[in-house]
Design a protein around this motif. Structure first.
Motif, PDB file in Angstrom:
ATOM      1  N   TYR A 352      -0.485   1.055   3.682  1.00  0.00           N
ATOM      2  CA  TYR A 352      -0.528   1.003   2.186  1.00  0.00           C
ATOM      3  C   TYR A 352      -0.655  -0.253   1.711  1.00  0.00           C
ATOM      4  O   TYR A 352      -1.505  -0.735   0.758  1.00  0.00           O
ATOM      5  CB  TYR A 352       0.331   2.053   1.667  1.00  0.00           C
ATOM      6  CG  TYR A 352       0.458   1.782   0.136  1.00  0.00           C
ATOM      7  CD1 TYR A 352      -0.640   2.115  -0.770  1.00  0.00           C
ATOM      8  CD2 TYR A 352       1.684   0.956  -0.477  1.00  0.00           C
ATOM      9  CE1 TYR A 352      -0.406   1.700  -2.032  1.00  0.00           C
ATOM     10  CE2 TYR A 352       1.559   0.698  -1.861  1.00  0.00           C
ATOM     11  CZ  TYR A 352       0.581   1.212  -2.537  1.00  0.00           C
ATOM     12  OH  TYR A 352       0.700   0.801  -3.869  1.00  0.00           O
ATOM     13  N   ASP A 390      -7.020   8.479   5.196  1.00  0.00           N
ATOM     14  CA  ASP A 390      -6.669   7.554   3.812  1.00  0.00           C
ATOM     15  C   ASP A 390      -6.575   6.341   4.248  1.00  0.00           C
ATOM     16  O   ASP A 390      -5.771   5.927   4.974  1.00  0.00           O
ATOM     17  CB  ASP A 390      -5.212   8.185   3.372  1.00  0.00           C
ATOM     18  CG  ASP A 390      -4.718   7.319   2.410  1.00  0.00           C
ATOM     19  OD1 ASP A 390      -5.237   6.526   1.736  1.00  0.00           O
ATOM     20  OD2 ASP A 390      -3.621   7.850   1.675  1.00  0.00           O
ATOM     21  N   ASN A 392      -6.451   3.586   2.441  1.00  0.00           N
ATOM     22  CA  ASN A 392      -5.949   2.776   1.612  1.00  0.00           C
ATOM     23  C   ASN A 392      -6.740   1.541   1.003  1.00  0.00           C
ATOM     24  O   ASN A 392      -6.132   0.569   1.111  1.00  0.00           O
ATOM     25  CB  ASN A 392      -4.452   2.199   2.056  1.00  0.00           C
ATOM     26  CG  ASN A 392      -3.247   3.259   1.663  1.00  0.00           C
ATOM     27  OD1 ASN A 392      -3.274   3.959   0.677  1.00  0.00           O
ATOM     28  ND2 ASN A 392      -2.552   3.629   2.741  1.00  0.00           N
ATOM     29  N   SER A 419      -8.638  -4.927   1.035  1.00  0.00           N
ATOM     30  CA  SER A 419      -8.651  -3.256   0.487  1.00  0.00           C
ATOM     31  C   SER A 419      -8.964  -3.303  -0.849  1.00  0.00           C
ATOM     32  O   SER A 419      -9.251  -2.220  -1.445  1.00  0.00           O
ATOM     33  CB  SER A 419      -7.350  -2.842   0.771  1.00  0.00           C
ATOM     34  OG  SER A 419      -6.242  -3.293  -0.079  1.00  0.00           O
ATOM     35  N   GLN A 421      -7.373  -3.446  -3.475  1.00  0.00           N
ATOM     36  CA  GLN A 421      -6.098  -2.904  -4.532  1.00  0.00           C
ATOM     37  C   GLN A 421      -5.328  -3.916  -5.059  1.00  0.00           C
ATOM     38  O   GLN A 421      -4.897  -3.885  -6.133  1.00  0.00           O
ATOM     39  CB  GLN A 421      -5.150  -2.248  -3.501  1.00  0.00           C
ATOM     40  CG  GLN A 421      -5.892  -0.965  -2.715  1.00  0.00           C
ATOM     41  CD  GLN A 421      -4.972  -0.385  -1.552  1.00  0.00           C
ATOM     42  OE1 GLN A 421      -4.680  -1.000  -0.689  1.00  0.00           O
ATOM     43  NE2 GLN A 421      -4.473   0.793  -2.000  1.00  0.00           N
ATOM     44  N   VAL A 519      -9.069   6.348  -2.228  1.00  0.00           N
ATOM     45  CA  VAL A 519      -8.775   5.852  -1.109  1.00  0.00           C
ATOM     46  C   VAL A 519      -8.858   6.670  -0.036  1.00  0.00           C
ATOM     47  O   VAL A 519      -8.884   6.152   1.276  1.00  0.00           O
ATOM     48  CB  VAL A 519      -7.141   5.337  -1.221  1.00  0.00           C
ATOM     49  CG1 VAL A 519      -6.987   4.196  -2.308  1.00  0.00           C
ATOM     50  CG2 VAL A 519      -6.429   6.827  -1.439  1.00  0.00           C
TER      51      VAL A 519
END
Length: 585
Positions: A352, A390, A392, A419, A421, A519
């Motif tokens: 994550y 998932d 992420n 990613s 994020q 995600v």
């Protein structure tokens, strides 16, 4: 004649007087009894509960009048039972009783505006009283069927209840990509086995679900993400039936589940899925983490050829100190015309941490290396591939583009940008070159180095034998690429486009108190005649997959209309993804 509780004075006239009944059929009431009646008015709730299911009440409610003359507790046969302390009140109840002319202060009139009949009570309350009723009666004392029918819910009430339940569900629908698949859907519901056998000579259709079901331990450890939720909907005893209902309703042939808690998997999840006809494979995270990935498939449609767990943790490599895992299965369709045909299904849950894109890329490279090892056949061809999980990572991030395009030059790329994020400057450290050490044994092509050497030797011999100069030049160019170039050999496409076609609003697959993003993904290897075909690919596929349809996704605004995720009907912070494929042979 019944015994009166009080005696009239001698010589009293037989005519009616206020507050009294004439002697004869009904006895006269003393002032003591009238006073008791007034006191009993305040105990109406207690008396109503005693009599609401008795036949006394059934009889009296027809006249909308209840006299406190008949308040003594009755046994199941309607015989009088004296009250403690008042043995003289022995008043048998006549079933042909008519409304008496009695004073108002000795009775309670049931107001029609407040309670006309039992129909005005809540249906749940009526059913509860009905189930508690233990009075037995003779055939002649049996109440009308009309009154019992009122207590039983009608089909229209059942339908209304079902509709109310469905109102709380997020609206999602199937999106088809050809008319033929819509016709096939109707046939699937009615004649699944017949249709599978009929089309086994030409194609094989199957559905795949990817679903992060939210581990209970992780939910409790990250309770700050679920402040918008009522506490009772976060309990596993409430959540699991909803999750299982989703799986039953969507009825996928292959399930790729993430955050499957090990203790719950053994006691509840696996037995429940096996009862639905699934075979389950499970890989728990390393480092004594409580959850892992589970891949399940219907034994009526597939045979298991191999199950290959992937551990991303490496004790001797500091970069790989995380406990994420993957699971790669090789499945053989039962209705395929070619015995050698197989489908590779990979399932994973990447790290994550938004600031550690270097770890995510390395974990992905390890997964792709295992997929290559499993999916490639002896003749050098890849079988069709589905990758779920998932990741992420958000759409169009460098990691996402690497999967879709098959290549990535990471020179100068910030770790926090991999990613997509991370928005803070804490993730601006640049990726090292190379990302992972050589001791990992994985090449820039995301293959095990030993396997790649064997494949390259076989390919060189074939090219020399065919004396194809053009292909030989391409190989030379490929060998001279930069050390920051990552590649993989799969032609992958995403089932979802990640934006609503009409408005361009982003779709989301997960939502909690902090964010709502995409995600979760289902990637698949496209057929050779697809627009995604890369003519420069070094390895080719044996056939491919065509996307027939998908279960639509929703926007963040749609989810918050139902209080986000989890909610009363969706018991994970992720939505299930579902796609239907056709295996072309």
């Amino acid at each position: 004649m019944w015994r009166a509780t009080g005696q009239a004075s001698a010589g009293a006239a037989p005519a009616e007087t206020e507050g009294r009944r004439p002697t004869g059929r009904y006895p006269m009431l003393s002032r003591h009894v009238q006073r008791l009646g007034r006191d009993w008015i305040f105990r109406w709730n207690f008396t109503q509960r005693l009599l609401c299911n008795g036949y006394t009440f059934q009889c009296m409610k027809k006249t909308e009048y209840c006299s406190w003359l008949f308040c003594p507790r009755l046994n199941p046969r309607g015989c009088p039972v004296s009250w403690r302390g008042y043995p003289e009140l022995l008043l048998p109840l006549p079933w042909n009783w008519q409304r008496p002319n009695i004073v108002q202060n000795c009775s309670v009139h049931l107001c029609a505006a407040k309670m006309k009949s039992e129909d005005d009570e809540p249906s749940l309350k009526r059913r509860r009283y009905s189930s508690d009723q233990d009075i037995s009666c003779s055939p002649k004392d049996t109440p009308d069927t009309s009154s019992s029918e009122e207590l039983a819910p009608s089909p229209s009430q059942d339908k209304e209840k079902k509709t109310r339940k469905q109102k709380g569900a997020i609206k999602r629908h199937w999106e088809y990509f050809c008319q033929q698949s819509k016709k096939k859907k109707v046939l699937d519901e009615e004649k699944q086995i017949f249709q599978d056998n009929k089309e086994s000579q030409e194609s094989f259709d199957f559905t795949v679900m990817s679903y992060n079901i939210l581990s209970q331990d992780l939910l409790e450890d990250n309770s700050h993400l679920y402040k918008h939720c009522q506490q009772h909907i976060l309990d596993w005893s409430y959540r699991f039936p909803n999750i299982l209902a989703d799986i039953k309703q969507l009825d996928a042939d292959i399930l790729c589940l993430q955050e499957v808690q090990e203790d719950q998997y053994g006691t509840e999840i696996k037995p429940s899925l096996e009862a639905l006809g699934y075979h389950c494979e499970y890989k728990m995270r390393t480092g004594r983490k409580p959850d892992g990935c589970a891949t399940c498939f219907k034994t009526s449609k597939f045979n298991l050829l191999s199950s290959n767990p992937v551990e991303f943790f490496r004790r001797n490599i500091p970069l790989l100190d995380r406990d994420n895992v993957g699971l790669v299965l090789l499945l053989q369709p039962r209705f395929s015309c070619q015995a050698a045909t197989a489908i590779c299904v990979a399932n994973t849950h990447l790290l994550y941490n938004p600031r550690r894109g270097d770890i995510k890329l390395t974990q992905l490279a390890m997964l792709l290396a295992e997929i290559t090892n499993v999916a490639i056949r002896e003749d050098g061809l890849f079988c069709p591939l589905v990758i779920c999980g998932d990741f992420n990572s958000v759409p169009h991030s460098p990691l996402y583009k690497f999967l879709m395009e098959g290549k990535l030059n990471y020179e100068g790329l910030a770790i926090g940008k991999v990613s997509g994020q991370e928005q803070s400057p804490r993730g601006n450290r640049i990726l090292t070159i190379p990302i992972w050490p050589q001791s990992l044994g994985i090449s820039q092509d995301c293959m095990y180095e030993e396997q790649q050497k064997q494949l390259e030797k076989g390919r060189e011999k074939e090219e020399i034998r065919e004396e194809d100069l053009k292909n030989s030049e391409k190989i030379v160019i490929a060998e001279k690429r930069l050390p920051t170039d990552l590649q993989h050999s799969f032609r992958l496409s995403s089932v979802y486009s990640h934006y609503l076609p009409e408005s361009g609003v982003p779709e989301v697959t997960t939502c909690h108190s902090r964010s709502a993003v995409t995600v979760d993904y289902i990637f698949y290897s496209t057929a050779e005649d697809s627009e995604y075909k890369d003519p420069g690919a070094k390895l080719v596929f044996d056939g491919g997959l065509s996307l027939l349809g998908r279960l639509s996704l929703v926007t963040e605004q749609d989810l918050w209309a139902f209080n986000g995720l989890p909610n009363e009907t969706n018991s994970s912070d992720h939505l299930p993804l579902l796609a239907k494929f056709r295996l072309e042979e």
